[in-house]
Design a protein around this motif. Structure first.
Motif, PDB file in Angstrom:
ATOM      1  N   SER A  10       2.060  -6.119 -54.525  1.00 56.07           N
ATOM      2  CA  SER A  10       2.652  -5.234 -53.520  1.00 56.07           C
ATOM      3  C   SER A  10       4.156  -5.476 -53.483  1.00 56.07           C
ATOM      4  CB  SER A  10       2.042  -5.509 -52.138  1.00 56.07           C
ATOM      5  OG  SER A  10       2.799  -4.897 -51.120  1.00 56.07           O
ATOM      6  N   THR A  11       4.932  -4.421 -53.668  1.00 60.11           N
ATOM      7  CA  THR A  11       6.390  -4.567 -53.669  1.00 60.11           C
ATOM      8  C   THR A  11       6.895  -5.059 -52.317  1.00 60.11           C
ATOM      9  OG1 THR A  11       6.522  -2.732 -55.241  1.00 60.11           O
ATOM     10  CG2 THR A  11       8.557  -3.380 -54.137  1.00 60.11           C
ATOM     11  N   TRP A  12       6.267  -4.620 -51.252  1.00 61.76           N
ATOM     12  CA  TRP A  12       6.687  -5.050 -49.913  1.00 61.76           C
ATOM     13  C   TRP A  12       6.495  -6.555 -49.754  1.00 61.76           C
ATOM     14  CZ3 TRP A  12       9.693  -3.835 -46.193  1.00 61.76           C
ATOM     15  CH2 TRP A  12       9.510  -4.344 -44.906  1.00 61.76           C
ATOM     16  N   LEU A  31      14.387  -1.364 -59.580  1.00 69.57           N
ATOM     17  CA  LEU A  31      13.141  -0.813 -60.126  1.00 69.57           C
ATOM     18  C   LEU A  31      11.956  -1.144 -59.224  1.00 69.57           C
ATOM     19  CD1 LEU A  31      13.629  -1.629 -63.928  1.00 69.57           C
ATOM     20  CD2 LEU A  31      13.884   0.591 -62.783  1.00 69.57           C
ATOM     21  N   ALA A  32      11.966  -2.352 -58.637  1.00 68.19           N
ATOM     22  CA  ALA A  32      10.885  -2.725 -57.716  1.00 68.19           C
ATOM     23  C   ALA A  32      10.938  -1.862 -56.458  1.00 68.19           C
ATOM     24  CB  ALA A  32      10.987  -4.204 -57.362  1.00 68.19           C
ATOM     25  N   MET A  49       9.065   4.074 -53.037  1.00 64.41           N
ATOM     26  CA  MET A  49       9.290   5.476 -52.683  1.00 64.41           C
ATOM     27  C   MET A  49       8.542   6.438 -53.595  1.00 64.41           C
ATOM     28  SD  MET A  49      13.387   5.265 -51.875  1.00 64.41           S
ATOM     29  CE  MET A  49      13.747   4.406 -53.428  1.00 64.41           C
ATOM     30  N   PHE A  50       8.309   6.037 -54.845  1.00 62.40           N
ATOM     31  CA  PHE A  50       7.678   6.933 -55.809  1.00 62.40           C
ATOM     32  C   PHE A  50       6.562   6.193 -56.535  1.00 62.40           C
ATOM     33  CE2 PHE A  50      12.157   8.085 -55.410  1.00 62.40           C
ATOM     34  CZ  PHE A  50      12.066   9.417 -55.036  1.00 62.40           C
TER      35      PHE A  50
END
Length: 286
Positions: free
Chosen positions: A151-153, A114-115, A120-121
């Motif tokens: 931030s997911t990154w 999910l993360a 991507m979206f």
């Protein structure tokens, strides 16, 4: 015994020195030019006669800006937005990354999926605005801080770093009677200082330079950050105090850029050591 370098090694060093010198010039020249233009005569700047060094030095642009109360209000807003978001972002991201670094966490693959899905979206600007509006966050600091808090990154980078920490240290602390929170605060976070500083610097710089969120979510001028004032001067060409200040608008633009850039440039040397360590660790383990 002195080792004789081969021709190929000397050529490689020479090419590296040449390329690095060009890179330094390319990076330093804009900074020097902006500062020189900010203290030069406006006519000299507009005619293109300022190339590197200042011409007909005057400080009228700085006098006008530093005497404008809107500058100090926007400066304070930017400082508090940046400080609050950086602190909360590190706290929330590390709190999420630490359990995700444990392979025995229930539902870990689904959470990671999910993360990663958010990389991507995304929901888009309008849905995000509607969420902020429905939560009653418009014209508040939280409209700037919360939507971009995690931030997911950075989450994945921090999780990867936590995975590389020796488990023996945590086991030893647990045997000594430390709970999970104590292990996290007293063992994991101190060892993670390089990656925390690196992510904190990126977060702070992004927030310091951000203006779009403020443009969307803030209508109260007293809440505007520094970059909105900078945008108004540079892009919109607006004057400082509603006066006809077109006689020094060019130097005013460059002076505003200098004022907005100096704080970040002053902070970086003090955290450079941790920043380099953190980026190298992320590059090796990521």
């Amino acid at each position: 015994m002195k080792i004789k370098e081969s021709f190929g090694s000397k050529l490689f060093d020479a090419v590296n020195i040449f390329l690095m010198s060009i890179l330094i010039i390319v990076m330093v020249y804009p900074l020097v030019y902006v500062f020189s233009a900010s203290i030069s005569d406006n006519a000299m700047v507009m005619s293109g006669r300022v190339v590197l060094w200042p011409k007909a030095i005057n400080l009228i642009a700085y006098e006008r800006l530093l005497g404008n109360p809107d500058l100090w209000i926007s400066y304070w807003n930017t400082i508090r937005y940046t400080a609050v978001q950086t602190f909360l972002s590190l706290a929330v991201t590390s709190a999420m990354a630490y359990p995700l670094a444990k392979k025995g966490l229930p539902g870990r693959p689904l959470i990671l999926f999910l993360a990663a899905f958010t990389l991507m979206f995304g929901g888009g600007m309008i849905p995000t605005f509607l969420v902020v509006q429905k939560l009653g966050l418009l014209d508040t600091m939280w409209a700037i801080v919360l939507p971009s808090l995690v931030s997911t990154w950075y989450l994945f980078i921090m999780r990867t770093f936590f995975e590389g920490l020796p488990e023996e240290l945590e086991d030893a602390a647990t045997i000594d009677g430390c709970g999970t929170m104590q292990v996290f605060l007293k063992i994991v976070l101190p060892l993670s200082l390089p990656v925390l500083v690196s992510i904190g610097l990126f977060t702070a710089v992004n927030q310091w330079n951000s203006f779009f969120d403020a443009l969307i979510y803030l209508n109260d001028r007293s809440m505007y950050p520094l970059q909105i004032m900078l945008r108004n001067i540079i892009i919109a060409g607006s004057n400082v105090q509603g006066e006809g200040n077109t006689d020094y608008i060019e130097t005013l633009k460059y002076a505003m850029i200098t004022i907005a850039t100096v704080p970040i440039l002053c902070v970086y040397p003090f955290i450079q050591k941790y920043f380099v360590q953190g980026t190298m660790i992320g590059g090796i383990k990521g």
